[in-house]
Design a protein around this motif. Sequence first.
Motif, PDB file in Angstrom:
ATOM      1  N   MET A 133      16.054  -2.392  -0.393  1.00 37.55           N
ATOM      2  CA  MET A 133      15.840  -0.964  -0.507  1.00 37.55           C
ATOM      3  C   MET A 133      15.921  -0.576  -1.974  1.00 37.55           C
ATOM      4  SD  MET A 133      16.652   2.507  -0.497  1.00 37.55           S
ATOM      5  CE  MET A 133      18.327   2.590  -1.000  1.00 37.55           C
ATOM      6  N   LYS A 134      14.971   0.222  -2.419  1.00 35.69           N
ATOM      7  CA  LYS A 134      15.004   0.752  -3.783  1.00 35.69           C
ATOM      8  C   LYS A 134      15.016   2.267  -3.706  1.00 35.69           C
ATOM      9  CE  LYS A 134      13.114  -2.879  -6.475  1.00 35.69           C
ATOM     10  NZ  LYS A 134      12.727  -3.086  -7.829  1.00 35.69           N
ATOM     11  N   GLN A 135      15.642   2.869  -4.704  1.00 36.37           N
ATOM     12  CA  GLN A 135      15.734   4.320  -4.759  1.00 36.37           C
ATOM     13  C   GLN A 135      15.726   4.733  -6.219  1.00 36.37           C
ATOM     14  OE1 GLN A 135      19.115   5.861  -2.657  1.00 36.37           O
ATOM     15  NE2 GLN A 135      18.795   7.938  -3.386  1.00 36.37           N
ATOM     16  N   ALA A 136      15.125   5.866  -6.488  1.00 35.24           N
ATOM     17  CA  ALA A 136      15.099   6.386  -7.852  1.00 35.24           C
ATOM     18  C   ALA A 136      15.067   7.906  -7.797  1.00 35.24           C
ATOM     19  CB  ALA A 136      13.881   5.868  -8.603  1.00 35.24           C
ATOM     20  N   ALA A 141       7.017  -5.640  -5.546  1.00 37.33           N
ATOM     21  CA  ALA A 141       5.793  -6.439  -5.631  1.00 37.33           C
ATOM     22  C   ALA A 141       4.617  -5.800  -4.890  1.00 37.33           C
ATOM     23  CB  ALA A 141       6.046  -7.841  -5.072  1.00 37.33           C
ATOM     24  N   HIS A 142       4.888  -4.790  -4.045  1.00 35.82           N
ATOM     25  CA  HIS A 142       3.847  -4.217  -3.208  1.00 35.82           C
ATOM     26  C   HIS A 142       3.400  -2.821  -3.605  1.00 35.82           C
ATOM     27  CE1 HIS A 142       4.569  -7.585  -0.572  1.00 35.82           C
ATOM     28  NE2 HIS A 142       5.857  -7.303  -0.625  1.00 35.82           N
ATOM     29  N   SER A 143       4.258  -2.051  -4.259  1.00 36.34           N
ATOM     30  CA  SER A 143       3.925  -0.671  -4.613  1.00 36.34           C
ATOM     31  C   SER A 143       4.783  -0.202  -5.787  1.00 36.34           C
ATOM     32  CB  SER A 143       4.125   0.251  -3.410  1.00 36.34           C
ATOM     33  OG  SER A 143       5.478   0.237  -3.008  1.00 36.34           O
ATOM     34  N   GLN A 144       4.430   0.967  -6.312  1.00 37.26           N
ATOM     35  CA  GLN A 144       5.106   1.460  -7.513  1.00 37.26           C
ATOM     36  C   GLN A 144       4.985   2.975  -7.569  1.00 37.26           C
ATOM     37  OE1 GLN A 144       2.920   0.596 -11.213  1.00 37.26           O
ATOM     38  NE2 GLN A 144       4.822  -0.351 -11.897  1.00 37.26           N
ATOM     39  N   ALA A 145       6.021   3.638  -8.081  1.00 33.93           N
ATOM     40  CA  ALA A 145       6.000   5.088  -8.269  1.00 33.93           C
ATOM     41  C   ALA A 145       6.190   5.417  -9.742  1.00 33.93           C
ATOM     42  CB  ALA A 145       7.097   5.750  -7.442  1.00 33.93           C
ATOM     43  N   ALA A 146       5.506   6.461 -10.198  1.00 31.03           N
ATOM     44  CA  ALA A 146       5.605   6.904 -11.589  1.00 31.03           C
ATOM     45  C   ALA A 146       5.469   8.419 -11.626  1.00 31.03           C
ATOM     46  CB  ALA A 146       4.509   6.253 -12.431  1.00 31.03           C
TER      47      ALA A 146
END
Length: 113
Positions: free
Chosen positions: A1-4, A19-24
């Motif tokens: 799990m990742k959170q930002a 490795a599958h998606s990214q948020a910016a």
Amino acid sequence: MKQASVTFANGFHVLTGDAHSQAASMVIAPGGSEGGPDNAHRGADQWLYIESGTGEARVNGHVYPLDAGALMLIQRGDRHEIRNTGATPLKTLNVYVPPAYTSDGDERPAGKS
């Protein structure tokens, strides 16, 4: 799990990803723009969500208005530019599938993770 936490600072900033998606996040000043007529993500789709502000997306020669709450899919290979046409900063949340940028904000070559 990742959170930002989503923060909106001037310019473009990678927030988190795997490795599958990214948020910016991206903030464009009034009168400014990001991308251009030759800008295209060769290896990733981009979901663009408008948090606040007004602008326009120029995608493959067509112009689409952008207002707070708008959600747009810019598909891999689409040539695009995002312009701020309003009087306040244009704040966007961007999701790339698969990741399009390194953690430093440099674009990845198509098909590279």
